[in-house]
Design a protein around this motif. Structure first.
Motif, PDB file in Angstrom:
ATOM      1  N   ILE A  32       0.846  -1.183   0.000  1.00 48.63           N
ATOM      2  CA  ILE A  32       0.000   0.000   0.000  1.00 48.63           C
ATOM      3  C   ILE A  32       0.888   1.241   0.000  1.00 48.63           C
ATOM      4  CG2 ILE A  32      -0.203   0.049   2.524  1.00 48.63           C
ATOM      5  CD1 ILE A  32      -3.144   0.969   2.051  1.00 48.63           C
ATOM      6  N   GLN A  33       0.403   2.287  -0.636  1.00 48.35           N
ATOM      7  CA  GLN A  33       1.115   3.563  -0.629  1.00 48.35           C
ATOM      8  C   GLN A  33       0.324   4.539   0.224  1.00 48.35           C
ATOM      9  OE1 GLN A  33       1.522   4.464  -4.853  1.00 48.35           O
ATOM     10  NE2 GLN A  33       3.645   3.809  -4.746  1.00 48.35           N
ATOM     11  N   CYS A  34       1.019   5.208   1.125  1.00 49.46           N
ATOM     12  CA  CYS A  34       0.384   6.170   2.021  1.00 49.46           C
ATOM     13  C   CYS A  34       1.208   7.457   2.060  1.00 49.46           C
ATOM     14  CB  CYS A  34       0.318   5.628   3.457  1.00 49.46           C
ATOM     15  SG  CYS A  34      -0.648   4.131   3.660  1.00 49.46           S
ATOM     16  N   TRP A  35       0.537   8.515   2.472  1.00 45.56           N
ATOM     17  CA  TRP A  35       1.263   9.736   2.787  1.00 45.56           C
ATOM     18  C   TRP A  35       2.004   9.462   4.081  1.00 45.56           C
ATOM     19  CZ3 TRP A  35       1.729  13.519  -0.609  1.00 45.56           C
ATOM     20  CH2 TRP A  35       0.780  13.623  -1.631  1.00 45.56           C
ATOM     21  N   GLN A  36       3.320   9.785   4.109  1.00 38.60           N
ATOM     22  CA  GLN A  36       4.149   9.537   5.279  1.00 38.60           C
ATOM     23  C   GLN A  36       4.945  10.800   5.578  1.00 38.60           C
ATOM     24  OE1 GLN A  36       6.217   5.618   4.994  1.00 38.60           O
ATOM     25  NE2 GLN A  36       5.029   5.395   3.099  1.00 38.60           N
ATOM     26  N   CYS A  37       4.492  11.517   6.615  1.00 38.58           N
ATOM     27  CA  CYS A  37       5.159  12.782   6.945  1.00 38.58           C
ATOM     28  C   CYS A  37       4.710  13.260   8.324  1.00 38.58           C
ATOM     29  CB  CYS A  37       4.842  13.844   5.896  1.00 38.58           C
ATOM     30  SG  CYS A  37       3.077  14.130   5.650  1.00 38.58           S
ATOM     31  N   ASN A  38       5.367  14.302   8.796  1.00 38.05           N
ATOM     32  CA  ASN A  38       5.054  14.918  10.076  1.00 38.05           C
ATOM     33  C   ASN A  38       5.171  16.433   9.872  1.00 38.05           C
ATOM     34  OD1 ASN A  38       5.155  16.002  12.714  1.00 38.05           O
ATOM     35  ND2 ASN A  38       6.026  14.106  13.513  1.00 38.05           N
ATOM     36  N   TYR A  63       4.707  10.816  -0.435  1.00 33.09           N
ATOM     37  CA  TYR A  63       3.782   9.791  -0.913  1.00 33.09           C
ATOM     38  C   TYR A  63       4.592   8.618  -1.428  1.00 33.09           C
ATOM     39  CZ  TYR A  63      -0.042   7.496  -3.304  1.00 33.09           C
ATOM     40  OH  TYR A  63      -0.980   6.582  -3.702  1.00 33.09           O
ATOM     41  N   ARG A  64       4.622   7.561  -0.647  1.00 31.19           N
ATOM     42  CA  ARG A  64       5.466   6.430  -1.029  1.00 31.19           C
ATOM     43  C   ARG A  64       4.899   5.113  -0.485  1.00 31.19           C
ATOM     44  NH1 ARG A  64       8.137   9.353   3.007  1.00 31.19           N
ATOM     45  NH2 ARG A  64       8.803   8.119   4.777  1.00 31.19           N
ATOM     46  N   GLU A  65       5.475   4.046  -0.978  1.00 38.54           N
ATOM     47  CA  GLU A  65       5.067   2.705  -0.564  1.00 38.54           C
ATOM     48  C   GLU A  65       5.451   2.454   0.889  1.00 38.54           C
ATOM     49  OE1 GLU A  65       6.309  -1.749  -1.903  1.00 38.54           O
ATOM     50  OE2 GLU A  65       5.954  -0.294  -3.502  1.00 38.54           O
ATOM     51  N   CYS A  66       4.589   1.757   1.588  1.00 43.46           N
ATOM     52  CA  CYS A  66       4.855   1.407   2.987  1.00 43.46           C
ATOM     53  C   CYS A  66       5.769   0.183   3.024  1.00 43.46           C
ATOM     54  CB  CYS A  66       3.543   1.089   3.707  1.00 43.46           C
ATOM     55  SG  CYS A  66       2.399   2.480   3.736  1.00 43.46           S
ATOM     56  N   ILE A  67       6.979   0.395   3.478  1.00 41.08           N
ATOM     57  CA  ILE A  67       7.980  -0.671   3.499  1.00 41.08           C
ATOM     58  C   ILE A  67       8.574  -0.766   4.892  1.00 41.08           C
ATOM     59  CG2 ILE A  67      10.198  -1.441   2.584  1.00 41.08           C
ATOM     60  CD1 ILE A  67       9.550   0.088   0.024  1.00 41.08           C
ATOM     61  N   ASP A  68       8.657  -1.992   5.389  1.00 42.73           N
ATOM     62  CA  ASP A  68       9.350  -2.249   6.646  1.00 42.73           C
ATOM     63  C   ASP A  68      10.737  -2.777   6.305  1.00 42.73           C
ATOM     64  OD1 ASP A  68      10.036  -2.798   9.307  1.00 42.73           O
ATOM     65  OD2 ASP A  68       9.145  -4.793   9.197  1.00 42.73           O
ATOM     66  N   GLU A  69      11.743  -2.075   6.749  1.00 41.08           N
ATOM     67  CA  GLU A  69      13.124  -2.462   6.427  1.00 41.08           C
ATOM     68  C   GLU A  69      13.485  -3.840   6.974  1.00 41.08           C
ATOM     69  OE1 GLU A  69      14.846  -0.654   4.356  1.00 41.08           O
ATOM     70  OE2 GLU A  69      13.293   0.888   4.322  1.00 41.08           O
ATOM     71  N   ASN A  70      12.845  -4.267   8.075  1.00 48.39           N
ATOM     72  CA  ASN A  70      13.180  -5.554   8.692  1.00 48.39           C
ATOM     73  C   ASN A  70      12.203  -6.672   8.318  1.00 48.39           C
ATOM     74  OD1 ASN A  70      15.335  -4.323  10.086  1.00 48.39           O
ATOM     75  ND2 ASN A  70      13.904  -3.578  11.632  1.00 48.39           N
ATOM     76  N   ASP A  71      11.227  -6.384   7.474  1.00 47.58           N
ATOM     77  CA  ASP A  71      10.210  -7.354   7.051  1.00 47.58           C
ATOM     78  C   ASP A  71       9.485  -8.015   8.222  1.00 47.58           C
ATOM     79  OD1 ASP A  71      10.504  -6.984   4.322  1.00 47.58           O
ATOM     80  OD2 ASP A  71      12.147  -8.432   4.196  1.00 47.58           O
ATOM     81  N   LYS A  72       9.254  -7.263   9.282  1.00 47.10           N
ATOM     82  CA  LYS A  72       8.518  -7.799  10.425  1.00 47.10           C
ATOM     83  C   LYS A  72       7.093  -7.253  10.492  1.00 47.10           C
ATOM     84  CE  LYS A  72      12.574  -8.604  13.240  1.00 47.10           C
ATOM     85  NZ  LYS A  72      13.269  -8.341  14.482  1.00 47.10           N
ATOM     86  N   LEU A  73       6.856  -6.122   9.856  1.00 44.05           N
ATOM     87  CA  LEU A  73       5.538  -5.497   9.906  1.00 44.05           C
ATOM     88  C   LEU A  73       4.856  -5.623   8.556  1.00 44.05           C
ATOM     89  CD1 LEU A  73       6.549  -2.215  11.766  1.00 44.05           C
ATOM     90  CD2 LEU A  73       5.772  -4.358  12.756  1.00 44.05           C
ATOM     91  N   ARG A  93       1.106  11.677   9.253  1.00 42.95           N
ATOM     92  CA  ARG A  93       0.522  10.724   8.310  1.00 42.95           C
ATOM     93  C   ARG A  93       1.480   9.543   8.220  1.00 42.95           C
ATOM     94  NH1 ARG A  93      -3.255  14.074   5.483  1.00 42.95           N
ATOM     95  NH2 ARG A  93      -2.712  16.251   5.797  1.00 42.95           N
ATOM     96  N   SER A  94       0.913   8.327   8.270  1.00 39.31           N
ATOM     97  CA  SER A  94       1.786   7.156   8.308  1.00 39.31           C
ATOM     98  C   SER A  94       1.067   5.912   7.799  1.00 39.31           C
ATOM     99  CB  SER A  94       2.261   6.916   9.744  1.00 39.31           C
ATOM    100  OG  SER A  94       1.142   6.662  10.590  1.00 39.31           O
ATOM    101  N   CYS A  95       1.820   4.812   7.791  1.00 42.32           N
ATOM    102  CA  CYS A  95       1.288   3.494   7.437  1.00 42.32           C
ATOM    103  C   CYS A  95       0.894   2.788   8.734  1.00 42.32           C
ATOM    104  CB  CYS A  95       2.357   2.670   6.730  1.00 42.32           C
ATOM    105  SG  CYS A  95       3.046   3.486   5.276  1.00 42.32           S
ATOM    106  N   GLY A  96      -0.054   1.872   8.633  1.00 43.32           N
ATOM    107  CA  GLY A  96      -0.485   1.150   9.822  1.00 43.32           C
ATOM    108  C   GLY A  96      -0.433  -0.352   9.624  1.00 43.32           C
ATOM    109  N   PHE A  97      -0.225  -1.068  10.731  1.00 43.67           N
ATOM    110  CA  PHE A  97      -0.181  -2.527  10.659  1.00 43.67           C
ATOM    111  C   PHE A  97      -1.039  -3.193  11.725  1.00 43.67           C
ATOM    112  CE2 PHE A  97       3.312  -1.129  13.249  1.00 43.67           C
ATOM    113  CZ  PHE A  97       3.319  -1.998  14.328  1.00 43.67           C
TER     114      PHE A  97
END
Length: 161
Positions: A32-38, A63-73, A93-97
């Motif tokens: 999923i792509q979400c707005w990610q900012c503060n 505006y970018r793809e939601c990626i977990d660097e550690n592949d845990k989320l 604005r962020s991604c959710g799991f």
């Protein structure tokens, strides 16, 4: 005979509603792509565009793809928070799991209060989403009217006469 007719219409409408809701609620998304900012660190985060095509450079990094660097989320939805701390408001604005059971909720712990809303779909956290998705209402409202027509209106006529 009239009750059998009503029962058949009830089954038809119920099956139709369940089918539509099941089809519309299939939110399995690989990425999923979400707005990610503060807004504390980026003033453009306060008001992001609804159209993600042809974004200006100041918005492209948010505006970018939601990626977990550690592949845990496993990010599956977007989130928007409006946080007030000592009368200073910021937007996050962020991604959710991990989903909340409700689409929007308040948290308050003085001096902080936060309104959090979650939504499904790419870029949906540009604004707060309505609790009832318009896609659902386009199918559900006619079904509700049909149910009212076939179940309650005939009974009203029998009571009046």
């Amino acid at each position: 005979m009239n009750s059998i007719r009503q029962y058949h219409w009830f089954l038809i409408v119920t099956i139709f509603l369940v089918t539509i809701i099941t089809l519309l609620s299939d939110n399995t998304v690989n990425a999923i792509q979400c707005w990610q900012c503060n807004s504390m660190t980026d003033k453009f985060c306060e008001d992001v565009p609804t159209d993600v095509n042809n974004l200006h450079d100041c918005y492209k990094k948010m505006y970018r793809e939601c990626i977990d660097e550690n592949d845990k989320l496993n990010y599956t939805f977007c989130r928007k928070q409006v946080q007030t701390i000592d009368e200073e408001t910021r937007i996050i604005r962020s991604c959710g799991f991990i989903r909340s059971p409700v689409d929007c909720y308040w948290t308050k712990s003085p001096p902080t209060s936060t309104l959090v809303c979650q939504c499904d779909g790419d870029g949906c956290n540009h604004a707060f989403t309505a609790i009832i998705n318009t896609g659902y209402s386009l199918f559900i409202l006619p079904c509700i009217f049909a149910m009212v027509r076939f179940f309650f209106v005939p009974n009203l006529f029998h009571i009046i006469h």
